[in-house]
Design a protein around this motif. Sequence first.
Motif, PDB file in Angstrom:
ATOM      1  N   GLY A  13      -4.363   4.450  13.063  1.00 56.96           N
ATOM      2  CA  GLY A  13      -4.554   2.997  12.916  1.00 56.96           C
ATOM      3  C   GLY A  13      -4.604   2.583  11.453  1.00 56.96           C
ATOM      4  N   TRP A  14      -5.246   3.373  10.626  1.00 52.57           N
ATOM      5  CA  TRP A  14      -5.303   3.037   9.183  1.00 52.57           C
ATOM      6  C   TRP A  14      -3.894   2.900   8.618  1.00 52.57           C
ATOM      7  N   THR A  15      -2.984   3.765   9.073  1.00 52.21           N
ATOM      8  CA  THR A  15      -1.634   3.722   8.492  1.00 52.21           C
ATOM      9  C   THR A  15      -0.932   2.397   8.845  1.00 52.21           C
ATOM     10  N   PHE A  16      -1.282   1.814   9.972  1.00 53.12           N
ATOM     11  CA  PHE A  16      -0.681   0.521  10.354  1.00 53.12           C
ATOM     12  C   PHE A  16      -1.094  -0.562   9.351  1.00 53.12           C
ATOM     13  N   GLN A  17      -2.411  -0.600   9.080  1.00 54.03           N
ATOM     14  CA  GLN A  17      -2.915  -1.614   8.142  1.00 54.03           C
ATOM     15  C   GLN A  17      -2.289  -1.418   6.769  1.00 54.03           C
ATOM     16  N   TYR A  18      -2.189  -0.163   6.326  1.00 50.44           N
ATOM     17  CA  TYR A  18      -1.648   0.104   4.995  1.00 50.44           C
ATOM     18  C   TYR A  18      -0.147  -0.178   4.927  1.00 50.44           C
ATOM     19  N   THR A  19       0.551  -0.035   6.051  1.00 51.88           N
ATOM     20  CA  THR A  19       1.962  -0.418   6.068  1.00 51.88           C
ATOM     21  C   THR A  19       2.080  -1.917   5.817  1.00 51.88           C
ATOM     22  N   LEU A  20       1.294  -2.675   6.583  1.00 50.43           N
ATOM     23  CA  LEU A  20       1.334  -4.131   6.445  1.00 50.43           C
ATOM     24  C   LEU A  20       0.950  -4.557   5.042  1.00 50.43           C
ATOM     25  N   ASP A  21      -0.155  -3.997   4.562  1.00 44.83           N
ATOM     26  CA  ASP A  21      -0.634  -4.364   3.226  1.00 44.83           C
ATOM     27  C   ASP A  21       0.389  -4.042   2.151  1.00 44.83           C
ATOM     28  N   LEU A  59       3.704  -3.775   2.452  1.00 48.03           N
ATOM     29  CA  LEU A  59       4.894  -4.629   2.538  1.00 48.03           C
ATOM     30  C   LEU A  59       4.607  -6.057   2.084  1.00 48.03           C
ATOM     31  N   THR A  60       3.372  -6.523   2.254  1.00 51.47           N
ATOM     32  CA  THR A  60       3.064  -7.906   1.880  1.00 51.47           C
ATOM     33  C   THR A  60       2.477  -7.988   0.480  1.00 51.47           C
ATOM     34  N   GLY A  61       2.498  -6.863  -0.234  1.00 56.10           N
ATOM     35  CA  GLY A  61       2.013  -6.884  -1.618  1.00 56.10           C
ATOM     36  C   GLY A  61       0.499  -6.830  -1.738  1.00 56.10           C
ATOM     37  N   GLY A  62      -0.189  -6.639  -0.626  1.00 62.31           N
ATOM     38  CA  GLY A  62      -1.657  -6.634  -0.644  1.00 62.31           C
ATOM     39  C   GLY A  62      -2.254  -5.413  -1.316  1.00 62.31           C
ATOM     40  N   LEU A  63      -1.405  -4.454  -1.650  1.00 60.63           N
ATOM     41  CA  LEU A  63      -1.954  -3.248  -2.278  1.00 60.63           C
ATOM     42  C   LEU A  63      -1.543  -3.136  -3.735  1.00 60.63           C
ATOM     43  N   SER A  64      -0.966  -4.213  -4.285  1.00 63.64           N
ATOM     44  CA  SER A  64      -0.485  -4.065  -5.660  1.00 63.64           C
ATOM     45  C   SER A  64      -1.069  -5.107  -6.610  1.00 63.64           C
ATOM     46  N   HIS A  65      -2.345  -5.496  -6.356  1.00 62.93           N
ATOM     47  CA  HIS A  65      -2.984  -6.412  -7.309  1.00 62.93           C
ATOM     48  C   HIS A  65      -3.307  -5.676  -8.599  1.00 62.93           C
ATOM     49  N   LYS A  66      -3.287  -6.407  -9.674  1.00 59.59           N
ATOM     50  CA  LYS A  66      -3.605  -5.774 -10.978  1.00 59.59           C
ATOM     51  C   LYS A  66      -5.064  -5.304 -10.991  1.00 59.59           C
ATOM     52  N   GLY A  67      -5.276  -4.131 -11.518  1.00 59.46           N
ATOM     53  CA  GLY A  67      -6.643  -3.616 -11.677  1.00 59.46           C
ATOM     54  C   GLY A  67      -7.364  -3.354 -10.370  1.00 59.46           C
ATOM     55  N   MET A  68      -6.607  -3.143  -9.312  1.00 62.03           N
ATOM     56  CA  MET A  68      -7.224  -2.951  -7.998  1.00 62.03           C
ATOM     57  C   MET A  68      -7.986  -1.612  -7.932  1.00 62.03           C
ATOM     58  N   ASP A  69      -9.161  -1.647  -7.311  1.00 60.34           N
ATOM     59  CA  ASP A  69      -9.923  -0.410  -7.128  1.00 60.34           C
ATOM     60  C   ASP A  69      -9.610   0.117  -5.720  1.00 60.34           C
ATOM     61  N   TYR A  70      -8.782   1.150  -5.674  1.00 60.95           N
ATOM     62  CA  TYR A  70      -8.277   1.603  -4.362  1.00 60.95           C
ATOM     63  C   TYR A  70      -9.332   2.291  -3.510  1.00 60.95           C
ATOM     64  N   GLU A  71     -10.288   2.869  -4.194  1.00 59.20           N
ATOM     65  CA  GLU A  71     -11.345   3.528  -3.423  1.00 59.20           C
ATOM     66  C   GLU A  71     -12.220   2.470  -2.742  1.00 59.20           C
ATOM     67  N   ALA A  72     -12.603   1.465  -3.524  1.00 58.79           N
ATOM     68  CA  ALA A  72     -13.438   0.396  -2.966  1.00 58.79           C
ATOM     69  C   ALA A  72     -12.670  -0.310  -1.846  1.00 58.79           C
ATOM     70  N   PHE A 111       8.706   0.791  -1.359  1.00 55.11           N
ATOM     71  CA  PHE A 111       8.573   2.239  -1.195  1.00 55.11           C
ATOM     72  C   PHE A 111       7.220   2.610  -0.585  1.00 55.11           C
ATOM     73  N   GLY A 112       6.187   1.889  -0.985  1.00 59.49           N
ATOM     74  CA  GLY A 112       4.866   2.146  -0.404  1.00 59.49           C
ATOM     75  C   GLY A 112       4.873   1.843   1.088  1.00 59.49           C
ATOM     76  N   GLY A 113       5.527   0.731   1.432  1.00 59.89           N
ATOM     77  CA  GLY A 113       5.635   0.368   2.859  1.00 59.89           C
ATOM     78  C   GLY A 113       6.352   1.464   3.629  1.00 59.89           C
ATOM     79  N   LEU A 114       7.461   1.956   3.029  1.00 56.83           N
ATOM     80  CA  LEU A 114       8.211   3.034   3.695  1.00 56.83           C
ATOM     81  C   LEU A 114       7.332   4.264   3.900  1.00 56.83           C
ATOM     82  N   PHE A 115       6.541   4.574   2.868  1.00 50.67           N
ATOM     83  CA  PHE A 115       5.700   5.760   2.972  1.00 50.67           C
ATOM     84  C   PHE A 115       4.696   5.615   4.123  1.00 50.67           C
ATOM     85  N   PHE A 116       4.095   4.448   4.245  1.00 52.37           N
ATOM     86  CA  PHE A 116       3.108   4.302   5.321  1.00 52.37           C
ATOM     87  C   PHE A 116       3.776   4.191   6.704  1.00 52.37           C
TER      88      PHE A 116
END
Length: 453
Positions: free
Chosen positions: A119-127, A129-142, A312-317
């Motif tokens: 299920g996590w991979t579904f959310q990360y695919t969506l995020d 593809l929609t650019g939700g994972l590429s904000h500047k200075g994003m803390d990926y662990e948090a 590419f991130g979307g493809l990976f997820f």
Amino acid sequence: MRKSSSNSPGGSLKKAERFSSSGFILAAIGSSVGLGNMWKFPYITGEHGGAAFFLLFIVCLIAVGLPVLLAEMTIGRGGRGNAATSLFNLTGNKYWKWFGALSVLTAFLIMSYYAVVAGWTFQYTLDSLTGGLSHKGMDYEAHFNDFAGGLMPIFWQAAVMLISGYVVARGISGGIEKFNKILIPGFLIILLILMVRSLTLPGASAGVEFFLKPDFAKLDSESVLVALGHAFFSLSLGMGCMLTYGSYVKKEQSLGKATIAIGIGDLGYAFIAGLIIFPTVFSYGLQPDKGVGLAFMALPAAFSQMPFGAFFGGLFFILLAIAALTSAVSILEVPVAFAMTQWKWSRRKAAAIVASVCFVLGIPAALSVTGSLSGFLIFGKTVFDWFDFSTAYLLMPIGGLVVTLFTGYAWKRAGEEAGLTGFWYKAWMVTLRYVAPLLILVVLLYSLFVKPV
Ligand code: PHE
């Protein structure tokens, strides 16, 4: 239960469902290629001496994994029942049936938490593809901790259960086979695109070196156990999965050839996964982390800096999601096949009920990663960790032992069913009688009393 065994010994399947030859190979590769290949294999390889460990893994896979894989499929096709009744059908001994039934429980537990990660991979695919994972200075662990601690994982876990339940409910040829025939080739194409992308990144060679540079000094006795344990997990052994799939294989199909094809498929996909993950991570100066940290933190950070990283991130997820789904259907099929023969449920009813129960069981697992149940520890482990530990380190090795001892000692006609004679039969038997049980026992005891490998 008595009633069913008197109609058909051990309750064999009434209406014969069968895979086509290529359908079976694809479905079995779909089962074996899962989340384990996509990040656990590359990581443990890097950690245990790169190419040196890779060689060791190949040895474990060939010497122990493949013989046990062949044994599981052979029991399934010979017994034509589920993970429990096949053993009874072949020997008429009800104790074997109960040993086999243990693997149905294992599959049930694995499905409950595997669906959470899927299920996590579904959310990360969506995020992605929609650019939700590429904000500047994003803390990926948090970001991961927030997400995993919320309620969305339960929604996605439900989605995974719905999809897998639907595929399994459609049956063997119309459901599982079709699903894999569509997804596995697509999977390979995405894998190759990502491999080319990652190998052409500046500084990619540092990643290749981490993954593959042979360092025999890093090999120790623990590496052998890690390699062996992973060979089992990666080939989906010890929980009735390949046995259940084997029960749908046609008599004419060569199980020996299938074993080789599945072994090559599993190894090949894991190898390419490593050639994607490490060059990408190293190229952006990041550290390869373990498990969750690697896939859900380090890689999104790398993709966020890459040109067209959202794509590419979307493809990976998507890749991770496919790997997880094709494994999930194979896990779900184990208890579903059991319920169908044991209680004479229809396939649709069995799929609906088993998927629903797994969904409910998986909720505490989902909430215990970083969510409200993460502080609830049983002997120092969260619910999620318990699902993982009890299956991977306890129930799966026990399931593996049952298969080796059953084929090596209890069932006398295994060679005939597997199509093995002469040298190959003897080698197979030596492995199943002595080598594999001994090694599995060592892994089991080491994981229980020293440390989980
Ligand atoms: N083989 C799968 C993987 O590598 C996991 C799995 C285990 C699938 C057991 C089915 C049964 O991730």
